[in-house]
Write a protein that holds these residues in place. Structure first.
Motif, mmCIF file in Angstrom:
data_model
loop_
_atom_site.group_PDB
_atom_site.id
_atom_site.type_symbol
_atom_site.label_atom_id
_atom_site.label_comp_id
_atom_site.label_asym_id
_atom_site.label_seq_id
_atom_site.Cartn_x
_atom_site.Cartn_y
_atom_site.Cartn_z
ATOM 1 N N LYS A 60 4.035 -3.493 8.337
ATOM 2 C CA LYS A 60 2.842 -3.308 9.175
ATOM 3 C C LYS A 60 1.584 -3.454 8.318
ATOM 4 O O LYS A 60 1.578 -3.075 7.149
ATOM 5 N N SER A 61 0.554 -3.970 8.955
ATOM 6 C CA SER A 61 -0.728 -4.074 8.259
ATOM 7 C C SER A 61 -1.386 -2.696 8.208
ATOM 8 O O SER A 61 -1.041 -1.795 8.975
ATOM 9 N N GLU A 62 -2.375 -2.537 7.320
ATOM 10 C CA GLU A 62 -3.082 -1.252 7.213
ATOM 11 C C GLU A 62 -3.751 -0.884 8.536
ATOM 12 O O GLU A 62 -3.726 0.279 8.944
ATOM 13 N N THR A 63 -4.339 -1.868 9.212
ATOM 14 C CA THR A 63 -5.022 -1.606 10.489
ATOM 15 C C THR A 63 -4.046 -1.063 11.516
ATOM 16 O O THR A 63 -4.302 -0.043 12.179
ATOM 17 N N ASP A 64 -2.893 -1.722 11.668
ATOM 18 C CA ASP A 64 -1.883 -1.270 12.637
ATOM 19 C C ASP A 64 -1.326 0.095 12.247
ATOM 20 O O ASP A 64 -1.094 0.956 13.106
ATOM 21 N N LEU A 94 -0.555 5.872 8.194
ATOM 22 C CA LEU A 94 -1.170 5.745 6.878
ATOM 23 C C LEU A 94 -1.464 7.116 6.283
ATOM 24 O O LEU A 94 -2.066 7.976 6.920
ATOM 25 N N SER A 95 -1.013 7.303 5.065
ATOM 26 C CA SER A 95 -1.306 8.549 4.355
ATOM 27 C C SER A 95 -2.698 8.452 3.756
ATOM 28 O O SER A 95 -3.440 7.504 4.010
ATOM 29 N N GLU A 96 -3.051 9.448 2.916
ATOM 30 C CA GLU A 96 -4.349 9.419 2.250
ATOM 31 C C GLU A 96 -4.437 8.165 1.394
ATOM 32 O O GLU A 96 -3.438 7.722 0.820
ATOM 33 N N PRO A 97 -5.626 7.566 1.285
ATOM 34 C CA PRO A 97 -5.780 6.371 0.451
ATOM 35 C C PRO A 97 -5.272 6.634 -0.958
ATOM 36 O O PRO A 97 -5.482 7.713 -1.515
ATOM 37 N N VAL A 132 0.831 -1.194 0.000
ATOM 38 C CA VAL A 132 0.000 0.000 0.000
ATOM 39 C C VAL A 132 0.870 1.251 0.000
ATOM 40 O O VAL A 132 0.646 2.193 -0.768
ATOM 41 N N GLU A 133 1.878 1.238 0.848
ATOM 42 C CA GLU A 133 2.704 2.443 0.994
ATOM 43 C C GLU A 133 4.060 2.072 1.579
ATOM 44 O O GLU A 133 4.183 1.112 2.363
#
Length: 369
Positions: free
Chosen positions: A338-342, A349-352, A293-294
């Protein structure tokens, strides 16, 4: 001794590249020791080998002195002048002392010296040949196996494949043909000793050079290799030519190229990823087959934090952490996954965003084709 010796030395010089003059000097030095040993003589002597006839003569060398303390090494001025009137104190007198049966000893000694020099020359040729093959790949034949090594014939010499350089998923048997990577060539008193490996990352790199013409000719470059031999490997590739797909070149039509390497390594899985000088892109590629994701980069610590979808976390980390570990080795960046939830809980987490799928292919994709 006769001219036959000189003829033999001439042939050796032509066929083995051993200097005739060097062998003659070695024979002369060996004959001095043989003379002293066989005739219980302690005086200084010189052995002369006639370059034309092959005959040998022994000369005792004595210093001309005023007063003689050791007749084996010294001679008085009067005795010296009786031999030749020009001798004075400080000169060296040479007198022939060749024993009657010296020819037999000379022939035996000459044979030993020539045999030794030929052996040393052959070892030198083998060493010169293989020292240039360090970090190269060769095909050998398994000869024998013991608790420490597998002995692999490389033609002129047997190489040593240590236990810790053997693939854990392979069983070796005599007469098996295997490709090995030459890790070290040592010069020892018993001749050159060659160590080879089946686990070295260089073996994987050389196999790709053999199978992929674009790597061999330099169109595609292997940037880095991370390998856990017998299980899984990752390799990053790059091409300066925008019309060449480096990953596709390595995979080959229907995966034939990479599959040939997998077969040689007895089923070792191989991930091929596109190299990038952008750590965000490179780390994301290296973690494939997981989607990313990032990627957040800490340049100072050369570390990255990688955020992956929750359902991809175990895939990104891999079995016993293998995927993450190999990705870190491949990129030379620390990787914290790291997972998105964590990541959301930690505010990382930045903007989707829509992330492109990593440019990667694996030999697994072609196993069933």
């Amino acid at each position: 001794m006769s001219s036959e010796l000189l003829d033999a030395l001439t042939i050796l010089e032509r066929e083995k590249g051993i200097s005739k003059e060097i062998i003659i000097e070695a024979i002369e030095a060996a004959l001095i020791s043989a003379y002293k040993r066989n005739f219980n003589q302690a005086q200084n002597v010189r052995v002369d080998l006639n370059r034309d006839t092959g005959t040998m003569r022994v000369f005792a060398r004595k210093d001309v002195v005023d007063q003689v303390f050791d007749a084996r090494l010294e001679i008085s001025e009067g005795e010296a002048q009786a031999i030749h009137p020009n001798y004075i104190v400080g000169d060296i007198v040479e007198m022939e002392v060749t024993p009657k049966d010296f020819g037999r000893i000379a022939a035996q000694t000459a044979k030993q010296v020539v045999t030794q020099r030929v052996r040393e020359a052959e070892r030198g040729v083998i060493y010169s040949e293989f020292i240039d093959r360090e970090e190269d790949i060769m095909t050998g034949i398994v000869q024998r196996i013991d608790s420490k090594f597998i002995y692999v014939s490389l033609g002129k010499i047997e190489a040593l494949l240590p236990v810790n350089e053997q693939m854990p998923n392979e069983q070796y048997k005599p007469h098996d043909r295997i490709k090995v990577f030459i890790t070290k060539v040592e010069k020892t008193t018993k001749g050159p000793q060659i160590f080879v490996s089946r686990t070295h990352p260089g073996l994987l790199k050389r196999l790709f050079e053999i199978e992929v013409p674009e790597i061999y000719d330099g169109t595609v470059e292997i940037k880095s290799v991370a390998r856990e031999a017998g299980d899984r490997s990752k390799i990053s590739v790059h091409s300066e030519n925008p019309e060449v797909d480096p990953v596709g070149s390595c995979v080959g039509p229907k995966g034939q190229r990479v599959q040939a390497i997998v077969n040689e390594l007895k089923g070792e899985k191989i991930d091929i990823v596109r190299w990038s000088n952008d750590p965000v892109e490179f780390v994301a590629n290296a973690l494939s087959p997981s989607k990313v994701v990032e990627v957040k980069v800490n340049e100072d610590d050369k570390a990255t934090t990688v955020i992956v979808p929750d359902y991809q976390l175990s895939l990104a980390i891999g079995k016993r952490g293998q995927n993450a570990r190999l990705a870190a080795k491949l990129t030379n960046w620390k990787i914290d996954i790291k997972s998105e939830t964590d990541a959301e809980k930690l505010g990382l987490l930045s903007e989707p965003q829509n992330t492109e799928e990593a440019d990667y292919e694996s030999a697994d994709d072609f196993q069933d084709e």
